[in-house]
Design a protein around this motif. Structure first.
Motif, short mmCIF file in Angstrom:
data_model
loop_
_atom_site.label_atom_id
_atom_site.label_comp_id
_atom_site.label_asym_id
_atom_site.label_seq_id
_atom_site.Cartn_x
_atom_site.Cartn_y
_atom_site.Cartn_z
N LEU A 22 0.75 -1.17 0.10
CA LEU A 22 0.04 -0.02 -0.01
C LEU A 22 0.98 1.16 0.09
CD1 LEU A 22 -2.91 1.23 0.23
CD2 LEU A 22 -2.63 1.14 2.80
N GLY A 23 0.54 2.14 -0.90
CA GLY A 23 1.19 3.42 -1.03
C GLY A 23 0.25 4.48 -1.31
N MET A 24 0.77 5.80 -1.54
CA MET A 24 -0.04 6.95 -1.73
C MET A 24 0.61 7.45 -2.86
SD MET A 24 -2.20 6.76 0.84
CE MET A 24 -2.83 8.67 0.90
N ASP A 25 -0.36 8.19 -3.96
CA ASP A 25 0.00 9.05 -4.74
C ASP A 25 0.23 10.41 -4.83
OD1 ASP A 25 -2.29 10.08 -5.19
OD2 ASP A 25 -2.91 8.97 -6.98
N GLY A 26 0.64 11.21 -5.62
CA GLY A 26 0.85 12.75 -5.39
C GLY A 26 -0.35 13.31 -4.97
N GLN A 27 -1.81 12.76 -5.07
CA GLN A 27 -2.83 13.48 -4.50
C GLN A 27 -3.34 12.87 -3.36
OE1 GLN A 27 -2.35 12.40 -8.23
NE2 GLN A 27 -1.72 14.44 -8.27
N GLY A 28 -2.64 11.88 -2.78
CA GLY A 28 -3.18 11.33 -1.45
C GLY A 28 -4.19 10.10 -1.72
N ASN A 29 -4.14 9.90 -3.00
CA ASN A 29 -4.91 8.41 -3.20
C ASN A 29 -4.06 7.17 -2.89
OD1 ASN A 29 -7.24 9.96 -4.36
ND2 ASN A 29 -5.91 10.26 -6.29
N GLN A 30 -4.78 6.18 -2.49
CA GLN A 30 -4.14 5.04 -2.14
C GLN A 30 -3.68 4.17 -3.52
OE1 GLN A 30 -6.73 2.41 0.33
NE2 GLN A 30 -5.96 3.46 2.22
N ILE A 31 -2.59 3.66 -3.63
CA ILE A 31 -2.24 2.99 -4.75
C ILE A 31 -1.41 1.68 -4.21
CG2 ILE A 31 -1.94 5.08 -6.47
CD1 ILE A 31 0.97 4.90 -5.79
N ALA A 32 -0.91 0.91 -5.31
CA ALA A 32 0.03 -0.28 -5.07
C ALA A 32 1.32 0.17 -5.67
CB ALA A 32 -0.86 -1.48 -5.43
N GLN A 33 2.22 0.02 -4.70
CA GLN A 33 3.73 0.40 -5.21
C GLN A 33 4.57 -0.63 -4.61
OE1 GLN A 33 4.24 4.32 -4.13
NE2 GLN A 33 5.48 3.90 -2.32
#
Length: 195
Positions: A114-125
């Motif tokens: 689990l991670g966060m993108d530049g807009q604060g959305n949850q992403i997989a990284q």
């Protein structure tokens, strides 16, 4: 009334003899092929009847975005079309990401977290230590998402250190001397050094 097995829903037959579900997929269905059976209970004018059909839910595609700095790659994997939701909530891609150099050699791999993108959305990284200069990142896919590939912009980065043996020279006027320069790569550097 008509009951739709597998969807666990019941609806009324309208004046045109049609039974229509307003929200047939309120229950979660993982990717796969499903059979739906409709059961009509009958009325004074019409006998009960049964019919069945199939539908397929395909896996979602992904967008793979890799970046690298100082021998470390960060690879983000996002749903390419919409989002995938189940009863437990938003379902991100899972599994393994592999980083390759320009020849296709595996220079690092890691599991998505689990991670966060530049807009604060949850992403997989995945954060991966590299053993060479990165050219592409490949996601293996999972039971809900298809495999995907992304390329590094400008390739991976690295560094190097220089050393000389001997480190110092004392040369008399009109004389000459020599030293050996050693280049030691670091952080996956594989480029050319000009001295």
């Amino acid at each position: 009334n008509a009951a739709f097995a597998a969807l666990n829903q019941t609806t009324s037959v309208n004046s045109n003899g049609i039974a229509e579900l307003s929200n047939p997929f309120s229950n979660p269905f993982p990717p796969g092929t499903y059979t739906v059976k409709a059961n009509y209970s009958g009325d004074p004018s019409f006998s009960p009847s049964t019919a069945s059909g199939t539908f397929t839910i395909a896996k979602n595609n992904v967008s793979v975005t890799p970046t690298s700095s100082d021998g470390t790659a960060v690879v983000q994997v996002k749903p390419a079309v919409g989002d995938l939701f189940f009863a437990g909530g938003f379902l991100l891609p899972s599994g393994v990401v592999t980083v390759s150099d320009s020849s296709g050699k595996n220079i690092g791999s890691g599991n998505l977290a689990l991670g966060m993108d530049g807009q604060g959305n949850q992403i997989a990284q995945a954060t991966i230590t590299l053993s060479g200069t990165a050219a592409s990142a490949s996601y293996a896919g999972d039971s809900n998402y298809n495999p995907g590939t992304g390329t590094f912009s400008g390739g991976g980065t690295g560094s190097f250190t220089l050393s000389a043996a001997p480190a110092t020279l004392t040369i008399s006027s009109g004389g000459s001397g020599s030293t050996t320069m050693n280049v030691t790569p670091a952080s996956g550097f594989t480029g050319t050094v000009s001295v």
